[in-house]
Scaffold this motif. Structure first.
Motif, PDB file in Angstrom:
ATOM      1  N   PRO A 139       0.790  -1.240   0.000  1.00 47.76           N
ATOM      2  CA  PRO A 139       0.000   0.000   0.000  1.00 47.76           C
ATOM      3  C   PRO A 139       0.822   1.291   0.000  1.00 47.76           C
ATOM      4  CG  PRO A 139      -0.943  -1.586   1.526  1.00 47.76           C
ATOM      5  CD  PRO A 139       0.361  -2.158   1.080  1.00 47.76           C
ATOM      6  N   LEU A 146       1.401   3.468   2.216  1.00 46.56           N
ATOM      7  CA  LEU A 146       0.793   4.630   2.887  1.00 46.56           C
ATOM      8  C   LEU A 146       1.804   5.208   3.870  1.00 46.56           C
ATOM      9  CD1 LEU A 146      -2.715   3.073   3.672  1.00 46.56           C
ATOM     10  CD2 LEU A 146      -2.093   4.559   1.751  1.00 46.56           C
ATOM     11  N   ASP A 184       2.995   6.069   7.189  1.00 46.97           N
ATOM     12  CA  ASP A 184       2.604   5.543   8.504  1.00 46.97           C
ATOM     13  C   ASP A 184       2.190   6.618   9.498  1.00 46.97           C
ATOM     14  OD1 ASP A 184       3.428   3.110   7.550  1.00 46.97           O
ATOM     15  OD2 ASP A 184       5.478   3.357   8.293  1.00 46.97           O
ATOM     16  N   VAL A 226      -5.679   8.158   7.493  1.00 47.55           N
ATOM     17  CA  VAL A 226      -6.197   7.842   6.157  1.00 47.55           C
ATOM     18  C   VAL A 226      -6.531   9.129   5.394  1.00 47.55           C
ATOM     19  CG1 VAL A 226      -8.186   6.842   4.952  1.00 47.55           C
ATOM     20  CG2 VAL A 226      -7.039   5.552   6.767  1.00 47.55           C
ATOM     21  N   ASN A 269      -3.426  10.912   4.289  1.00 49.25           N
ATOM     22  CA  ASN A 269      -2.780  10.184   3.193  1.00 49.25           C
ATOM     23  C   ASN A 269      -3.444  10.486   1.855  1.00 49.25           C
ATOM     24  OD1 ASN A 269      -0.517   8.047   3.414  1.00 49.25           O
ATOM     25  ND2 ASN A 269      -1.588   7.840   5.366  1.00 49.25           N
ATOM     26  N   PRO A 300      -3.049   4.053   9.237  1.00 49.19           N
ATOM     27  CA  PRO A 300      -2.888   2.878   8.368  1.00 49.19           C
ATOM     28  C   PRO A 300      -2.723   1.573   9.149  1.00 49.19           C
ATOM     29  CG  PRO A 300      -1.598   4.695   7.521  1.00 49.19           C
ATOM     30  CD  PRO A 300      -2.159   5.157   8.830  1.00 49.19           C
ATOM     31  N   LEU A 320      -5.773  -0.556   9.930  1.00 49.81           N
ATOM     32  CA  LEU A 320      -6.567  -1.124   8.835  1.00 49.81           C
ATOM     33  C   LEU A 320      -6.036  -2.490   8.433  1.00 49.81           C
ATOM     34  CD1 LEU A 320      -6.699   2.013   6.490  1.00 49.81           C
ATOM     35  CD2 LEU A 320      -8.379   1.341   8.210  1.00 49.81           C
ATOM     36  N   GLN A 345      -6.011  -1.179   3.424  1.00 48.31           N
ATOM     37  CA  GLN A 345      -4.876  -0.298   3.095  1.00 48.31           C
ATOM     38  C   GLN A 345      -4.707  -0.173   1.581  1.00 48.31           C
ATOM     39  OE1 GLN A 345      -1.165  -1.150   5.116  1.00 48.31           O
ATOM     40  NE2 GLN A 345      -2.209  -1.650   7.009  1.00 48.31           N
ATOM     41  N   LYS A 346      -4.917  -1.292   0.900  1.00 50.29           N
ATOM     42  CA  LYS A 346      -4.814  -1.258  -0.566  1.00 50.29           C
ATOM     43  C   LYS A 346      -5.874  -0.324  -1.162  1.00 50.29           C
ATOM     44  CE  LYS A 346      -2.080  -4.945  -2.070  1.00 50.29           C
ATOM     45  NZ  LYS A 346      -1.608  -5.490  -3.311  1.00 50.29           N
ATOM     46  N   SER A 372      -4.835   3.175  -0.627  1.00 51.17           N
ATOM     47  CA  SER A 372      -3.779   3.484  -1.593  1.00 51.17           C
ATOM     48  C   SER A 372      -4.389   3.830  -2.957  1.00 51.17           C
ATOM     49  CB  SER A 372      -2.851   2.283  -1.709  1.00 51.17           C
ATOM     50  OG  SER A 372      -1.919   2.462  -2.720  1.00 51.17           O
ATOM     51  N   GLN A 424       7.091   3.877   0.064  1.00 52.98           N
ATOM     52  CA  GLN A 424       6.436   5.126   0.482  1.00 52.98           C
ATOM     53  C   GLN A 424       7.084   6.325  -0.212  1.00 52.98           C
ATOM     54  OE1 GLN A 424       5.634   5.563   4.780  1.00 52.98           O
ATOM     55  NE2 GLN A 424       6.042   3.407   4.994  1.00 52.98           N
TER      56      GLN A 424
END
Lengths: 242, 265
Positions: A87, A89, A91, A95, A98, A136, A139, A144-145, A148, B124
Motif C-alpha cells: 500500500p 501509505l 505511517d 487515512v 494520506n 494505516p 486497517l 490499506q490497498k 492506496s 512510500q
C-alpha cells in the motif's frame, strides 16, 4: 495512449527488458502477465520515471518521456497514477491525510472542497467516511490497498497503473479489488494497466491480456483469444486457472 | 592487504562525497522552499524531546567520569583547586561533544536511517514521487533540519549537564567544595572553550543529520537493506565525527592563536 518501443533495461548482468514493445489504448483495461522476475514491475516503473531505460522509447499520449528530467516528469506522474504492490501509505498520517496529501501538494482542489473530494474518493473504493480518522496500522491489508487506490484516484489521473494489486490478498479481497479496478476504469473513463500473475482475474476483467517472458511480449490478445493461445507459458497459466 | 586498505579508503572517501552532495541538496531544498513548521515540530519532538533523558543521563556521567579522572591526576600534584576549570574545559572542548554525539548518532541517527530506509523499501518514497512531489522536500528536509536542531540543542543540554555532573561528583565523592569547583571554572574555561564546544556540537549535529538521512534515503533490498544501512550509517557517522573533531580542534586552535597573537584579542 501508452506505447513502449523496443525498450531494453539491464540491471548488472541481468537483462530484464529486451526490446519490449507494446501499447495500451485509451480507455482499455490491459493485464500484463508473467512469472516472477520477468520485468513486469520494472515495465510499470518506467512509466513513472522510477526506472529509466537503457535504450528504446516510451510515449504517453504521444509525448516521448524517456529522457525527461525529474521536474519534467511531474506532469507525467500526475497523469499516470500508480498503485504499488504494497500500500505504501505514510505511517505517520491518518487515512484522510494520506489521501489528501497529493490533493494539497498538487492543488487539485481548493481547501474548502478538499474534504468532500477526499471522502468521495474513499466512497469510490467502498470505504466509509469513518475510516478517515484511522491510522494505516489500524486497517487490514485489503483496506490499506483501497486507501492506496483512493490516494491515487484523488490526483485525478488519466491512467491507473496497478503493480500486482492482489498480492497477499485472500480470494474474496482479490475479487473485490479486481471488481474495483474494472468498475473504476469504466466509471471514471481511465485507462488501466494491471501487472499481475493471476490469469483468472485477467480473463474475467481484462479487455486485453499480454504475457511477458524474458523481457519480451510472447503472447497477447483478448481473453477469448488467450483461451485458445498455444504458447506453452500461456498454457501453463491457463492450466493454473482451470 | 594494501589493496584492501586502498579500496576501503577510496570507498570511504566516495561515501563521504556522496553524503556531502546529498546534504547540500537537502540544504538547497530547505533554502528554496523552507519546511512546514508543524512537520518540523513533530520531527523535533520525535527525535529530540524523546532523547532528552538519554542525553541528560549520558552528560551527567561524562562530566562525572572527567572529574574523577582529572582529580586522580591533579591529586598527585596537590592541584585539586583546578579541578572545576580543567574538567569543565576538557568536557566542553572535546570529550563532551564527542561522547554525547556518539550516543545521539546511535539514537537519533539510527532512528532516522531506519525510518527513511523503511519508507524507501516499502515504496512510500516512490509513492510520494508518483504523486508528483519531491520526497526530499516533503520527507527528508524536515527530518534533516529537525535532526540538526535537535542534536545541537541536545548536545548543549548534555554539556551543561556534564558540568553539573562533574560538580556533583566532586562534592559527593572527591571532597571538593562545590563553590570552589564552580568558581574555578571561569579561570580556565574561556570564550574559546565555549565556542569550541558549540561549534563542534553544531557540526556533529549536521553530520548525524546528513549521514542518517543519506543512508536512509538510499536504502535498497528490503528489511536486510534497512539493517545494513543502519549499521553503515552508525559506522560512517562515528568515523566522520572523529575526522571532523580532529579538523575542528586544529582549525579552532589555529584561529585562537591567530586572534590572540596576531590580532591581540
Amino acid at each position: 495512449m501508452i506505447e513502449f518501443k523496443k525498450v531494453s533495461k539491464r540491471f548488472g548482468q541481468k537483462q530484464v527488458l529486451n526490446e519490449l514493445s507494446f501499447h495500451v489504448q485509451r480507455g482499455e483495461i490491459l493485464f500484463l502477465l508473467g512469472r516472477s522476475g520477468v520485468g513486469k514491475s520494472v515495465t510499470l516503473r518506467h512509466l513513472v520515471g522510477l526506472v529509466r531505460p537503457d535504450s528504446g522509447e516510451i510515449f504517453v499520449d504521444g509525448r516521448e518521456i524517456t529522457h525527461l528530467s525529474e521536474s519534467e516528469f511531474l506532469e507525467v506522474r500526475r497523469k499516470c497514477g500508480m498503485v504499488f504492490q504494497f500500500p505504501a501509505l505514510l505511517d505517520s498520517l491518518n487515512v484522510y491525510e494520506n489521501v489528501a496529501f497529493g490533493v494539497r501538494a498538487l492543488k487539485i482542489r481548493p481547501g474548502n472542497e478538499e474534504r468532500d473530494w477526499v471522502l468521495e474518493k474513499l466512497r469510490l473504493v467502498h470505504l466509509p467516511p469513518s475510516v478517515a480518522d484511522l491510522m494505516p496500522a489500524q486497517l487490514s491489508f485489503g483496506m490499506q490497498k483501497k486507501v492506496s487506490l483512493a490516494r491515487t484516484l484523488a490526483i485525478h489521473p488519466a491512467y491507473l497503473l496497478f503493480d500486482e494489486p492482489t498480492t497477499s490478498l485472500d480470494p474474496v479481497a482479490t475479487r473485490v479489488i479486481h471488481e474495483l479496478i474494472h468498475s473504476l476504469s469504466r466509471q471514471l473513463h481511465v485507462t488501466s494497466l494491471v501487472i499481475s500473475h493471476d490469469m483468472d482475474g485477467a480473463l474475467e476483467y481484462a479487455d486485453r491480456i499480454l504475457v511477458i517472458d524474458k523481457g519480451q511480449i510472447v503472447a497477447g490478445g483478448t481473453p477469448a483469444q488467450m483461451r485458445q493461445e498455444k504458447h506453452p507459458l500461456v498454457r501453463d497459466f491457463l492450466g493454473g486457472s482451470a | 592487504m594494501m589493496a584492501v586498505l586502498r579500496n576501503s579508503a577510496w570507498s570511504t572517501i566516495g561515501e563521504l562525497g556522496k553524503t556531502t552532495m546529498f546534504g547540500c541538496e537537502v540544504v538547497g531544498n530547505l533554502l528554496r522552499y523552507g519546511t512546514p513548521f508543524r512537520g518540523l515540530l513533530l520531527q523535533m519532538y520525535v527525535v529530540g524531546v524523546r532523547s532528552i533523558s538519554t542525553t541528560v543521563f549520558t552528560g551527567f556521567f561524562v562530566g562525572a567520569i572527567m572529574a574523577i579522572q582529572i582529580h586522580l591526576q591533579l591529586r598527585d600534584f596537590g592541584a585539586q583547586a583546578f579541578l572545576g576549570g580543567l574538567s569543565a574545559s576538557v568536557t566542553l572542548r572535546n570529550v563532551g561533544p564527542l561522547l554525547i554525539a556518539f550516543i545521539l548518532s546511535g539514537k537519533v541517527g539510527a532512528y532516522t536511517t531506519a525510518e527513511l530506509g523503511t519508507m524507501q523499501v516499502t515504496d512510500q518514497i516512490s509513492a510520494i514521487r508518483c504523486l508528483g512531489m519531491d520526497p526530499i522536500r516533503y520527507l527528508v528536509a524536515p527530518r534533516f533540519l529537525a535532526v540538526v536542531v535537535s542534536s545541537f540543542l541536545l548536545l548543549v543540554i548534555g554539556l551543561m549537564t556534564a558540568i553539573g555532573g562533574g560538580a556533583l561528583i566532586a562534592a559527593l565523592d572527591l571532597g571538593v567544595n562545590t563553590l570552589n569547583y564552580v568558581q574555578n571554572i571561569p579561570t580556565i574555561v574561556t570564550g574559546w572553550s565555549i565556542l569550541t564546544g558549540v561549534a563542534k556540537s553544531f557540526v556533529f549535529g549536521v553530520i548525524i543529520a546528513a549521514v542518517s538521512c543519506y543512508r536512509g534515503y538510499t536504502t535498497r533490498n528490503g528489511a536486510s537493506g534497512v539493517g545494513e544501512n543502519v549499521k553503515s550509517a552508525s559506522v560512517q557517522t562515528l568515523v566522520t565525527i572523529i575526522i571532523a573533531d580532529f579538523a575542528l580542534s586544529n582549525w579552532i586552535g589555529g584561529l585562537m592563536d591567530f586572534c590572540t597573537e596576531v590580532l591581540g584579542w
